[in-house]
Design a protein around this motif. Structure first.
Motif, PDB file in Angstrom:
ATOM      1  N   ARG A   6       0.836  -1.205   0.000  1.00 38.18           N
ATOM      2  CA  ARG A   6       0.000   0.000   0.000  1.00 38.18           C
ATOM      3  C   ARG A   6       0.871   1.256   0.000  1.00 38.18           C
ATOM      4  O   ARG A   6       0.643   2.186  -0.760  1.00 38.18           O
ATOM      5  CB  ARG A   6      -0.932   0.002   1.216  1.00 38.18           C
ATOM      6  N   ARG A   9       2.544   1.720  -3.400  1.00 33.57           N
ATOM      7  CA  ARG A   9       1.575   2.134  -4.410  1.00 33.57           C
ATOM      8  C   ARG A   9       1.240   3.614  -4.263  1.00 33.57           C
ATOM      9  O   ARG A   9       1.259   4.366  -5.237  1.00 33.57           O
ATOM     10  CB  ARG A   9       0.297   1.294  -4.302  1.00 33.57           C
ATOM     11  N   ILE A  10       0.966   4.030  -3.057  1.00 31.61           N
ATOM     12  CA  ILE A  10       0.605   5.434  -2.821  1.00 31.61           C
ATOM     13  C   ILE A  10       1.778   6.355  -3.123  1.00 31.61           C
ATOM     14  O   ILE A  10       1.614   7.377  -3.807  1.00 31.61           O
ATOM     15  CB  ILE A  10       0.089   5.616  -1.379  1.00 31.61           C
ATOM     16  N   TYR A  14       0.125   5.496  -7.903  1.00 27.99           N
ATOM     17  CA  TYR A  14      -0.804   4.585  -8.567  1.00 27.99           C
ATOM     18  C   TYR A  14      -2.064   4.399  -7.745  1.00 27.99           C
ATOM     19  O   TYR A  14      -2.040   4.480  -6.520  1.00 27.99           O
ATOM     20  CB  TYR A  14      -0.173   3.206  -8.765  1.00 27.99           C
ATOM     21  N   THR A  15      -3.162   4.078  -8.423  1.00 32.40           N
ATOM     22  CA  THR A  15      -4.378   3.647  -7.748  1.00 32.40           C
ATOM     23  C   THR A  15      -4.378   2.117  -7.739  1.00 32.40           C
ATOM     24  O   THR A  15      -3.624   1.478  -8.494  1.00 32.40           O
ATOM     25  CB  THR A  15      -5.644   4.135  -8.479  1.00 32.40           C
ATOM     26  N   GLN A  16      -5.257   1.531  -6.936  1.00 33.97           N
ATOM     27  CA  GLN A  16      -5.386   0.073  -6.943  1.00 33.97           C
ATOM     28  C   GLN A  16      -5.837  -0.419  -8.311  1.00 33.97           C
ATOM     29  O   GLN A  16      -5.378  -1.460  -8.786  1.00 33.97           O
ATOM     30  CB  GLN A  16      -6.371  -0.387  -5.866  1.00 33.97           C
ATOM     31  N   GLN A  18      -5.185   0.893 -11.249  1.00 38.53           N
ATOM     32  CA  GLN A  18      -4.072   0.931 -12.195  1.00 38.53           C
ATOM     33  C   GLN A  18      -3.117  -0.237 -11.978  1.00 38.53           C
ATOM     34  O   GLN A  18      -2.690  -0.880 -12.941  1.00 38.53           O
ATOM     35  CB  GLN A  18      -3.330   2.262 -12.075  1.00 38.53           C
ATOM     36  N   ARG A  27      -9.349  -5.618  -9.393  1.00 37.34           N
ATOM     37  CA  ARG A  27      -8.962  -4.673  -8.352  1.00 37.34           C
ATOM     38  C   ARG A  27      -9.134  -5.309  -6.978  1.00 37.34           C
ATOM     39  O   ARG A  27      -8.323  -5.122  -6.089  1.00 37.34           O
ATOM     40  CB  ARG A  27      -9.778  -3.380  -8.432  1.00 37.34           C
ATOM     41  N   SER A  31      -6.595  -5.520  -3.930  1.00 39.23           N
ATOM     42  CA  SER A  31      -7.013  -4.980  -2.636  1.00 39.23           C
ATOM     43  C   SER A  31      -6.772  -6.002  -1.530  1.00 39.23           C
ATOM     44  O   SER A  31      -6.335  -5.648  -0.428  1.00 39.23           O
ATOM     45  CB  SER A  31      -8.490  -4.592  -2.687  1.00 39.23           C
ATOM     46  N   TYR A  89       3.468  11.040 -10.171  1.00 40.55           N
ATOM     47  CA  TYR A  89       2.202  11.759 -10.030  1.00 40.55           C
ATOM     48  C   TYR A  89       1.858  12.625 -11.227  1.00 40.55           C
ATOM     49  O   TYR A  89       0.698  12.812 -11.541  1.00 40.55           O
ATOM     50  CB  TYR A  89       2.225  12.667  -8.790  1.00 40.55           C
ATOM     51  N   GLY A  93      -3.457   8.848 -15.989  1.00 41.98           N
ATOM     52  CA  GLY A  93      -3.743   7.463 -15.612  1.00 41.98           C
ATOM     53  C   GLY A  93      -3.225   6.459 -16.617  1.00 41.98           C
ATOM     54  O   GLY A  93      -2.597   5.467 -16.253  1.00 41.98           O
ATOM     55  N   LYS A  96       0.570   6.250 -16.517  1.00 37.67           N
ATOM     56  CA  LYS A  96       1.036   5.469 -15.367  1.00 37.67           C
ATOM     57  C   LYS A  96       0.951   3.972 -15.665  1.00 37.67           C
ATOM     58  O   LYS A  96       1.857   3.212 -15.348  1.00 37.67           O
ATOM     59  CB  LYS A  96       0.210   5.792 -14.122  1.00 37.67           C
TER      60      LYS A  96
END
Length: 123
Positions: A6, A9-10, A14-16, A18, A27, A31, A89, A93, A96
């Protein structure tokens, strides 16, 4: 492991969703990795290390016991002094995802992708 995934990723932006697209999984599956319900297999871990641009040992490192490093006799916390080289960042999207997929490829696959782009994309 789950907290480390986590955090990486943050920090990488990235988002979950992505990361799941890069890994070609749902996803919810990703998760589950982050909440500790399931553990990714070694091939997924190797891909994640490439995506986050870190060594697999860094991905598997126990964050609960920070390493100290001596520098001229002074000790410092090594973990907190490391820079995150995969910070993306400023990308969209899709950009990334493209970077993540590219990083997850072998060197040979990366070379093929670059060759294709050079030959087929107008400048």
């Amino acid at each position: 492991m789950n907290e480390r995934l986590r955090e990486l990723r943050i920090k990488s932006g990235y988002t979950q969703v992505q990361i799941a697209k890069i890994l070609n999984i749902d996803r919810s599956t990703y998760s589950y990795y982050e909440i500790g319900k399931t553990t990714p297999d070694i091939t997924v871990l190797m891909t994640l290390a490439k995506v986050f641009n870190i060594a697999i040992n860094d991905l598997l490192a126990d964050e609960g016991t920070p390493e100290t490093v001596a520098d001229s006799g002074a000790k410092s916390n090594f973990i907190y002094s490391k820079k995150n080289t995969s910070h993306i960042y400023e990308l969209s999207g899709n950009e990334k995802i493209l970077v993540g997929v590219f990083r997850s490829c072998t060197v040979q696959e990366q070379e093929k992708i670059l060759k294709y782009l050079k030959e087929n994309i107008k400048k």
